[in-house]
Scaffold this active site. Structure first.
Site: not given
Ligand SMILES: *Cc1c(COP(=O)(O)O)cnc(C)c1O
Length: 396
Positions: A151, A324, A199, A237
Site C-alpha cells: 500500500n 494509518c 476492501s 445484519t
C-alpha cells in the site's frame, strides 16, 4: 485547483456505486433474514452481489464472505488459519515485514498466544521471492500471508509462484489484496490463493465494506459472534446498500483494468521521470513491477510531513506513506524494511493516482513538488550541512 493523489488511502465513490447504493436504500430495504417478500428481495440482492464478487475473482459464490472491510477480512483470515493449524499442532506463520498493520498487529496478537512468526524482509526493490517463502516453510507452518501489492510503495509480489509453493507444501496461503483488487487481474484458482482480503473503498466503492474469499474446506473462525448471517461465519445484519455498491464498483473496476492501467502507467511514469529530476531523490520500489497508479519517492534533507502540508496548500493531496501511521513520528515500517535509513525514510512522498487524474494534474504536481522540496531544503540546517560537505549524502 484540487488534485487528489491519495487513492491508496481511499478513493472517491463512482457514480455507478452511488446509484447502486441509493436504489438499495430507497427500495430494497429489507433484512435478508426476514422470511417475507421484502426481506427475500434483499436476500436475492445479497446472493447476486456474492456471485458477482466471486466471478471477478474466479471464485465460487460460497467462498465469499462479506465483512466490514480489509482490516476485518485480514483479521478473520489469519485467525482462522492459525486456529485451524493449531489444532494440528502447527503454530508457525510466515509473513513479510512490510504488510499492512491489519496483518502485522494480528500476528502480534497471535505471538502472545504462543504462535511463532517469521517476517521475511523484502529486497530493496520491494519484492520477496517465492524461493524465500519456500525456504522459510517448516513442518509446523500453518499459514503464509503475503500482501498482493504494497500500500505504500505499490510493489507487486509473485503471488501465483508463492501460491504454488504453498500448495505443494500443504500450507494455507492468504493474501491481503486490498490494493490489488480492481487494479490487477486476479484469479484465485489459477494463482493458488486459499484466502484473500479485499476492501471496496480502494476501488471507488463505499467505505466500511469488504469481502473475504476463503477456499471451500478451510474452516473459518468467527471474529464477530451473533446471528447466523454469512453461513454462520460473520454475524450482523448485512449492509445491503454497501454490499451492492461494492459489487457495482468491483464490476466496473475489473472491467476497466486494462484501459485504466494504460492511462495510469503513462501518468505514473511521467511523475517518476519529472520528480527524479530533483537532486538527491530516489524512487522507492521497483519502477515497473508496481501498481499502475503508485509513485513513492524519498527526497534527502526534508521532512515528509512539511512537504505534505505545503503541497496541500498548493492543492495537491498526497501522503508520506500510509494514512494509518501519519500522525506518528516513526518513519514508515515499509521504507525501513526495504533498507532506507531513518533520516531518508522521513523524507518520503506517496502519490497514488486513479483514472480520473489527468496529465495536466501530473505536470502541475511535478512543478509543485519541485518548488516545495527546494523551499524546504533552503530552510533546512541538515541540507546546508550536506551542501557544505559537513555531512555525506545518503541518496546520491
Ligand atoms: C486499506 C488497506 C487495508 C485496510 O482496509 P480497510 O477496508 O480500510 O479496513 C488493509 N490492507 C491494505 C494493503 C490496505 O491498503
Amino acid at each position: 485547483m484540487q488534485i487528489y493523489a491519495d487513492n491508496a488511502a481511499t478513493t472517491k465513490m463512482s457514480r455507478t456505486a452511488i446509484d447502486a447504493m441509493t436504489s438499495y436504500m430507497n427500495e430494497v430495504y429489507g433484512n435478508p433474514s426476514s422470511l417475507h417478500s421484502v426481506g427475500q428481495r434483499a436476500a436475492e440482492a445479497l446472493e447476486d452481489a456474492r456471485e458477482r464478487v466471486a466471478a471477478n475473482l474466479g471464485a465460487k459464490p460460497r467462498e465469499i464472505y462479506f465483512t466490514s472491510g480489509g482490516s476485518e477480512s485480514d483479521n478473520q483470515a489469519i485467525v482462522s488459519a492459525a486456529t485451524f493449524g493449531a489444532k494440528k499442532g502447527k503454530k508457525h506463520i510466515i509473513s513479510t515485514a512490510f504488510e499492512h498493520h491489519a496483518v502485522l498487529h494480528t500476528l502480534d496478537k497471535l505471538k502472545k498466544q504462543g504462535f511463532e512468526v517469521t517476517l521475511l524482509d523484502p529486497h530493496e526493490c520491494g519484492i520477496i521471492t517465492a524461493a524465500e517463502v519456500a525456504a522459510a516453510i517448516r513442518d509446523d507452518t500453518a499459514l503464509v500471508t503475503v500482501m498482493y501489492a504494497n500500500n505504500e510503495i505499490g510493489t507487486i509480489q509473485p503471488i501465483a509462484e508463492i501460491g504454488a509453493v504453498c500448495k505443494e507444501r500443504g500450507v494455507i496461503f492468504h493474501t491481503d489484496a486490498v490494493q490489488a483488487v480492481g487494479h490487477i487481474k486476479i484469479n484465485v484458482k489459477e494463482q493458488n490463493i486459499d484466502m484473500l482480503s479485499l476492501s471496496a473503498h480502494k476501488f471507488h466503492g463505499p467505505k466500511g465494506v469488504g469481502a473475504l474469499y476463503s477456499r471451500l474446506g478451510i474452516p473459518l473462525t468467527n471474529i464477530i459472534e451473533g446471528g447466523a448471517q454469512e453461513r454462520g461465519k460473520r454475524a450482523g445484519t448485512e449492509n445491503i446498500p454497501a454490499i451492492m455498491g461494492m459489487a457495482a464498483a468491483m464490476d466496473e473496476a475489473c472491467a476497466k483494468i486494462d484501459e485504466n492501467r494504460e492511462k495510469l502507467v503513462k501518468m505514473r511514469d511521467r511523475l517518476i521521470e519529472g520528480l527524479s529530476e530533483i537532486p538527491h531523490s530516489i524512487v522507492n520500489g521497483d519502477k515497473t513491477c508496481r501498481l499502475p497508479g503508485n509513485v513513492n519517492m524519498c527526497f534527502e534533507g526534508i521532512e515528509g510531513e512539511s512537504l505534505l502540508l505545503l503541497l496541500d496548500a498548493k492543492g495537491v493531496c498526497a501522503s508520506s506513506g500510509s494514512a494509518c501511521t501519519s500522525g506518528s513520528l516513526d518513519p514508515s515500517h515499509v521504507l525501513l524494511s526495504i533498507g532506507r535509513p531513518h533520516e531518508v525514510a522521513h523524507g518520503s512522498l506517496r502519490l497514488t493516482l486513479c483514472e480520473e487524474n489527468t496529465m495536466e494534474e501530473v505536470e502541475y504536481t511535478i512543478k509543485a513538488v519541485k518548488e516545495v522540496v527546494e523551499y524546504l531544503r533552503e530552510m533546512s540546517p541538515v541540507w546546508h550541512d550536506l551542501k557544505e560537505g559537513k555531512k555525506q549524502y545518503v541518496i546520491q
